[in-house]
Design a protein around this motif. Sequence first.
Motif, short mmCIF file in Angstrom:
data_model
loop_
_atom_site.label_atom_id
_atom_site.label_comp_id
_atom_site.label_asym_id
_atom_site.label_seq_id
_atom_site.Cartn_x
_atom_site.Cartn_y
_atom_site.Cartn_z
N VAL A 234 5.32 40.39 50.88
CA VAL A 234 4.52 39.18 49.81
C VAL A 234 5.61 39.29 49.16
CG1 VAL A 234 4.03 41.82 48.76
CG2 VAL A 234 2.26 40.11 48.88
N ARG A 235 4.77 38.59 48.61
CA ARG A 235 5.58 37.50 47.07
C ARG A 235 4.21 37.50 46.13
NH1 ARG A 235 7.81 31.98 48.47
NH2 ARG A 235 7.56 30.91 45.80
N LEU A 236 4.25 36.27 45.13
CA LEU A 236 2.93 35.47 44.68
C LEU A 236 3.23 34.54 44.47
CD1 LEU A 236 3.58 37.63 41.13
CD2 LEU A 236 1.92 38.78 43.13
N VAL A 237 2.43 33.89 44.47
CA VAL A 237 2.81 32.31 43.87
C VAL A 237 3.70 31.86 43.16
CG1 VAL A 237 1.11 30.16 43.81
CG2 VAL A 237 0.35 32.46 45.59
N GLU A 238 3.94 31.10 43.31
CA GLU A 238 5.11 30.42 42.06
C GLU A 238 4.00 30.34 40.79
OE1 GLU A 238 8.70 27.50 41.31
OE2 GLU A 238 7.70 27.53 43.08
N LYS A 239 2.86 29.66 40.92
CA LYS A 239 2.31 29.15 39.79
C LYS A 239 1.41 28.95 40.30
CE LYS A 239 5.84 26.65 37.05
NZ LYS A 239 6.76 25.47 36.23
N GLU A 240 0.65 29.16 39.03
CA GLU A 240 -1.57 28.75 39.72
C GLU A 240 -1.62 28.95 38.31
OE1 GLU A 240 -3.50 33.31 39.86
OE2 GLU A 240 -1.88 33.43 41.20
N LYS B 289 -7.39 21.04 40.69
CA LYS B 289 -6.25 21.24 42.54
C LYS B 289 -5.11 20.57 42.73
CE LYS B 289 -7.09 17.70 44.28
NZ LYS B 289 -6.19 16.55 45.34
N ASP B 290 -5.16 19.78 41.50
CA ASP B 290 -3.48 19.29 41.81
C ASP B 290 -2.66 19.81 41.25
OD1 ASP B 290 -5.25 16.39 42.61
OD2 ASP B 290 -5.34 15.85 40.82
N LYS B 291 -2.73 21.02 40.10
CA LYS B 291 -1.83 21.87 39.51
C LYS B 291 -1.73 23.06 40.71
CE LYS B 291 -2.94 21.92 34.48
NZ LYS B 291 -3.50 22.39 33.55
N ASN B 292 -2.69 23.42 41.65
CA ASN B 292 -2.64 24.43 42.17
C ASN B 292 -1.83 23.92 43.56
OD1 ASN B 292 -3.82 26.74 40.54
ND2 ASN B 292 -4.80 26.02 40.94
N ILE B 293 -2.56 23.20 44.73
CA ILE B 293 -2.45 22.53 46.32
C ILE B 293 -0.70 22.38 46.07
CG2 ILE B 293 -3.00 21.01 47.63
CD1 ILE B 293 -4.76 23.19 46.77
N PRO B 294 -0.14 21.98 45.49
CA PRO B 294 1.35 21.67 45.90
C PRO B 294 2.55 23.06 45.92
CG PRO B 294 1.06 20.56 43.72
CD PRO B 294 -0.29 21.30 43.66
N TYR B 295 1.48 24.06 45.57
CA TYR B 295 2.29 25.53 45.55
C TYR B 295 1.84 26.01 46.49
CZ TYR B 295 4.05 24.82 40.97
OH TYR B 295 5.03 24.44 39.82
N LEU B 296 0.87 26.29 47.07
CA LEU B 296 0.20 26.70 47.70
C LEU B 296 0.49 26.18 48.91
CD1 LEU B 296 -3.26 27.76 45.92
CD2 LEU B 296 -2.03 28.86 46.44
N PHE B 297 0.20 25.18 48.72
CA PHE B 297 0.94 24.17 50.36
C PHE B 297 1.74 23.87 50.96
CE2 PHE B 297 2.10 20.24 52.31
CZ PHE B 297 1.74 20.08 53.07
N GLN B 298 2.97 24.39 49.76
CA GLN B 298 4.57 24.82 50.30
C GLN B 298 4.57 26.64 51.19
OE1 GLN B 298 7.00 22.94 49.62
NE2 GLN B 298 8.20 24.62 51.01
N GLU C 243 -4.45 15.93 53.79
CA GLU C 243 -4.55 17.04 54.50
C GLU C 243 -3.85 18.34 53.69
OE1 GLU C 243 -1.79 14.48 56.97
OE2 GLU C 243 -3.29 13.58 57.84
N THR C 244 -3.42 18.10 52.48
CA THR C 244 -2.53 19.67 51.50
C THR C 244 -3.86 20.40 51.63
OG1 THR C 244 -2.79 18.32 49.62
CG2 THR C 244 -0.34 17.66 51.18
N VAL C 245 -4.90 20.24 51.09
CA VAL C 245 -6.17 21.07 50.77
C VAL C 245 -6.26 21.62 51.91
CG1 VAL C 245 -8.28 21.13 50.04
CG2 VAL C 245 -6.60 18.95 48.78
N GLN C 246 -6.19 20.57 53.41
CA GLN C 246 -7.05 21.29 54.48
C GLN C 246 -6.52 22.63 54.84
OE1 GLN C 246 -10.23 20.21 55.26
NE2 GLN C 246 -9.85 18.98 54.07
N ALA C 247 -4.61 22.40 55.04
CA ALA C 247 -3.55 23.42 55.43
C ALA C 247 -3.62 24.00 54.55
CB ALA C 247 -2.14 22.43 55.05
#
Length: 662
Positions: free
Chosen positions: A234-240, A260-269, A300-304
């Motif tokens: 387990v790891r933490l999301v890098e930034k949120e 959404k624009d702040k969170n999704i890039p880290y979550l999508f990765q 598509e990143t939001v859907q992923a």
Amino acid sequence: MATREGSLEAPTRHPIDWKNPDFYDETGLNQELERVFDVCHGCRRCVNLCTAFPRLFDLIDESTTGELDGVDKKQFWEVVDRCYLCDMCFMTKCPYVPPHQWNIDFPHLMLRAKAVKYKNQGARFRDELLSNTDLMGKIATIPVLVQTVNTLTNAPVARKLLDSTLGIHAERKLPEYATTKFRSNAKPNDTFPVKNGARTPGKVAIYATCYVNYNEPGIGHDLLHILEHNEIPVRLVEKEACCGMPKLELGDLETVEKLKDKNIPYLFQLAQEGYAILSAVPSCTLMYKQELPLLFPHDETVQAVAAAMFDPFEYLALRNQDNLLKTDFKQALGKISYHIPCHQRVQNFGKKTKDILELVPDTTVNAVERCSGHDGTWGVKSEHYADSMKIGRPVFKQMAAAEPDYISSDCAIAARHIEQGIGESKAQKLHPLTLLRMAYGADSGLTPAPDADPAAAHSPTTENRTMPAITRDSLMTLEAYSKVRNDFRAKVMAHKKTRKIHLGDHVTLVFEDELTIRYQIQEMLRVERIFQEEEIVHELETYTPLIPDGQNWKATMMIEYADPGERATQLAAMIGIEDKVWVKVADHPPVCAIADEDLERENSEKTSSVHFLRFELTADMIRALRQGAMLSMGVDHPAYQATVDIVAAEIRASLLNDLTAI
């Protein structure tokens, strides 16, 4: 066809066309409100869900015509303001949801109305403040402020002022802010091999949420413990940042997009790397699973991210179906009254929390599947408080009826609301993740590697909830101890730094635990050259009572003056000081020390320079500490007074390890 009620097809939700200018057209909005309200008037099936529908029907019944056309359109806002977007009408009552041709989605119509109102009028200061959960958390948990914030949260005078000035109801129990944030202190373990299942990724990333990070970090630590016990890396999301749900409920959709624009890039990765993303707050999970995909259907990143997002118990239940969940439970949980939050029900994965808790032997779960009436900030507001308690009343009764040992909800805010509604009860309020951690036992079940340092199991970073016993067989021989003494002593001295509190310049408390007492015994055996069995047993009997038992702290108190003459004078003046030392948890009453239970250490002329103290904590205090409540200590004697307003984070964390999960 036009009169057919219901549909044989599964309900569906349409994307929210919020960037279309027509979405904000008030004429079009009023036409849609009229259409939907008229259908609701003819059906009235949702009358018992919340106060939005009763208010609508009252407006109609009290109008000049007895129909919707007799209601002033300005009064429609009275219905909109009472909707807190729980989605239960869509999920459980309405027979006309899509794909029915009438296409009724009452919650998303209310969202549209809130967005129109926000765009045209903005929001009052209170509502903007309450919806800025991330900013409020960052400010409130500043070390020099957190104590003041928590004090004001519980002070009747301050609460009345908040009620009259901001409209935050004086009787609403509010969560305190933690002195140590979850993300700052979390220690995720990513060293296990990845074991993917047919239904589950074998590695997890935790999206902490504002609430877990700032208010109840214990929930996050419990989740980490459960994952570690199941050997899931387990790891933490890098930034949120905030998920955006509070802003969605306010109708501030542009800020929702910014978050959404702040969170999704880290979550999508993380989604691309094959992580399951877990969030322990149902509203946050729902935001990523459903609301953002409907607001941004072509992203598509939001859907992923939506596909990778799991409720913790949804993930654990699927893990169990993959035969990868450990069920080596050590502690029964008795009777649990469990509330299923609305925002979890909307996710449509079933009663997975109940299913997992019922795997624990000798555990029964009374599940209550009804809206509690609080919502995120809705039930906090003065104008809605009475309605929130009214809506929750059936839930309060059902939760209390079984006379449970625990009341629990995946939504920590709903659980607090239910606890307040029930009133006096023997039941403890604990999060389902806390209950599951308890069921697994006091520790993770993981043992040090065979070649590990024998003292490493007692490292201050080990998160033990009960202190392991010191047995005769666990003591080292004099020869074995001599080989490891230097390293062991260094570890103990470092550990003691996280167990020491200075009360002023002359009184010091050293809080004992299994490690410090083990060291004391081994040193006594070494210095006295004790190797005879009966003498070793005597040392054990002398010192092991100084180990805390899970519901208390035990400390050695030392009074220190360098000058012998001054020391003699002060010890004569300080008679009884050992009974005046106290600890205090948040707004709970101070706990005074129980001193010198083994023998009397003072006489009529002076007190001793060393005392042994015990502080007994209540279950409520322990729960509050595990959820981040403030801890202070002091001594209040006529000859000596000193206070530590906020115990340092590293000391507080070490002391928390002495307390059992209850």
